[in-house]
Structure formats: structure tokens, C-alpha cells
Design an enzyme around this catalytic site. Structure first.
Site, mmCIF file in Angstrom:
data_model
loop_
_atom_site.group_PDB
_atom_site.id
_atom_site.type_symbol
_atom_site.label_atom_id
_atom_site.label_comp_id
_atom_site.label_asym_id
_atom_site.label_seq_id
_atom_site.Cartn_x
_atom_site.Cartn_y
_atom_site.Cartn_z
ATOM 1 N N ILE A 48 0.863 -1.172 0.000
ATOM 2 C CA ILE A 48 0.000 0.000 0.000
ATOM 3 C C ILE A 48 0.903 1.226 0.000
ATOM 4 O O ILE A 48 1.854 1.303 0.777
ATOM 5 C CB ILE A 48 -0.955 -0.006 1.210
ATOM 6 N N CYS A 49 0.625 2.154 -0.882
ATOM 7 C CA CYS A 49 1.470 3.333 -1.029
ATOM 8 C C CYS A 49 0.592 4.518 -1.398
ATOM 9 O O CYS A 49 -0.618 4.385 -1.606
ATOM 10 C CB CYS A 49 2.552 3.102 -2.089
#
Length: 284
Positions: free
Chosen positions: A139-140
């Protein structure tokens, strides 16, 4: 006066035949006579079964919900319409079903077969999901251009920027094989295709061998070397027994050779007892 007007219905009228001179008529129809005593003039209200006053209609008689000698109906709890089947989703990696009952408040769930994460909700505002080629779910930020996989055996750099037209990269991304750990039975990705087939599981952090060929080969080599050193130490001890009584350095040579033999035999035992991890699919 107002007080006399309020008591006027209770005063006996002159033409009332049921009351004496200036007596009062009570609610039950009895009147006070001249001597001050009560003289019953009518039976009390309610004796027998008389109809209620005309101002109130009679109540209909019906059967009660529960009779005096009857048990109440049994309790039946209400059940949810969807309680018969638990919510399930499909793993994005191994396509196995995942039960998400009681986990709907989470964003991702972990598969019990491949131990990889699968999203069940949209990413938080300003975030996005990225799946690494090693199947690690990252997740970014939405604006991120490059991210690195945190897994120690991968460390791959993933470019998320716009794709520019041009020649293909001469170095393709390395692929791997999914392996079942011999210690914890979890699945992980193995990318090191070399003769040294030792791998460290990212889940239990223990070392195992991919296949039996490599540890068997090392075990045989160490055992033969240890056996050779043991024979050498025995021959050296018998051959130099008389000289060792004069020269004390010969004892140090004996100890050194015996120590090497013990180390080699111990290493052979280590390779013989090493856990073996088996690949999920055959090498291609």
C-alpha cells in the site's frame, strides 16, 4: 353561592318520594331520616349483575391471550437471514476461498493457504494497492512513482510512473518458485536458482534446503572427510606413541587432527538432520 351549586345534585328534592323532609340522598339510594339514621331505599349498586351506568358502554368480553392455567408460548429467537452462510471471497494469489466473517472492518485479509494478503475494501483516501511480482501486497500513496518490496528475499524496485514507449529492458525481472517450508509448512517464494539450495523462510526465519540433493551431497562429503581424519588420528597416535613421550608437541598434533575429525562428523550430522523444503511446482 358556587359551593351550594356544586352540592345541589346531592340535595333531595321535595317531590322525591324516597327521602324524608330535608334529608340527603346518598349514592346507594339511602336517605337520612328525621332521626338522623340511614334508611335504605334501594339495593346497593353492583349487587347481582346490573349493567354499568349509561354513560359508559359495556366492554366486550373476549378470551385472554394466556389462560390462568396455561403456559406461555415457547420463545423463538429471531435469526438473521444471512446467518446460514458465512461471507467468502477468493484469494487473489491462489484462488482459495477465504472466510471474512468478523473481518469486514479490515481492509485486507490473509489467506490461510498461501499466507498472502487480499484486499476486501478500497484503499484509504490517498492510498492505493500494488501487488509485487513476489505476491506481496503493498500500500502506497497515489502519487508514488517508485516503491521497494520490503521482503528480504525480494527487495524488488517497482516503477509506478507512466510507461514511456521504448525498447524493452534487457534484464527481465527474475521469477521464482513457490516453496513449502520444511519447518513451519508456510509457503514462500524462492528466487535463487544456484547449486547452493539453502533458503531462509521469511515466516519462521529458519534455514532449510530446497530438495534433498544438496544436503545429502554435503553430508556424504563431510562424513568421508571426518572418517579419513579419524583414521589419520588413530594411525598418528599409534605411530608416534613412543616419540610423544619425549616430544610434547606431538600431543598437540593428535588433538588438532582429532578436533578436525569431530568437526567434520558433526557437520555431517547437521546436514543429515537438515529440514527439506519442497517446491509447489516442478522446476521449468
Amino acid at each position: 353561592m358556587a359551593a351550594d351549586g356544586e352540592r345541589s345534585p346531592l340535595l333531595s328534592e321535595a317531590g322525591d318520594g324516597g327521602a324524608g323532609g330535608n334529608g340527603l340522598a346518598g349514592p346507594g339510594g339511602s336517605a337520612t331520616g328525621p332521626g338522623g339514621g340511614l334508611t335504605p331505599s334501594a339495593p346497593p349498586y353492583g349487587a347481582g349483575k346490573h349493567a354499568p351506568p349509561q354513560a359508559f358502554p359495556p366492554f366486550p368480553e373476549g378470551h385472554p391471550a394466556v389462560l390462568p392455567g396455561e403456559d406461555p408460548p415457547p420463545y423463538s429467537p429471531l435469526t438473521s437471514p444471512d446467518s446460514g452462510s458465512a461471507p467468502m471471497i477468493t484469494c487473489r494469489v491462489c484462488q482459495s476461498p477465504i472466510n471474512v466473517e468478523g473481518k469486514m472492518h479490515q481492509h485486507v485479509v490473509k489467506c490461510g493457504v498461501c499466507n498472502e494478503a487480499t484486499p476486501i475494501k478500497n484503499a484509504p483516501p490517498g492510498k492505493k494497492y500494488v501487488r509485487c511480482p513476489c505476491n506481496c501486497l503493498l500500500i502506497c500513496k497515489v502519487t508514488s512513482q517508485r516503491i521497494a518490496c520490503p521482503r528480504p528475499y525480494c527487495k524488488r524496485i517497482i516503477n509506478l510512473g507512466p510507461v514511456h514507449p521504448g525498447p524493452l529492458s534487457p534484464e527481465p525481472q527474475p521469477m521464482g518458485v513457490r516453496v513449502i517450508c520444511g519447518h513451519c509448512k508456510n509457503t514462500f517464494l524462492w528466487t535463487e536458482f544456484t547449486d547452493r539450495t539453502l533458503a531462509r523462510c521469511p515466516h519462521c526465519r529458519k534455514v532449510s534446503s530446497i530438495g534433498r540433493r544438496y544436503p545429502r551431497k554435503r553430508c556424504i562429503c563431510c562424513f568421508l572427510l571426518g572418517l579419513l581424519l579419524a583414521v589419520t588420528a588413530t594411525g598418528l597416535a599409534f605411530g608416534t606413541w613412543k616419540h610423544a613421550q619425549q616430544y610434547g608437541g606431538i600431543y598437540a598434533a593428535w588433538a588438532f587432527v582429532i578436533l578436525l575429525a569431530v568437526l567434520c562428523l558433526g557437520r555431517a550430522l547437521y546436514w543429515a538432520c537438515m529440514k527439506v523444503s519442497h517446491p509447489v511446482q516442478n522446476f521449468s
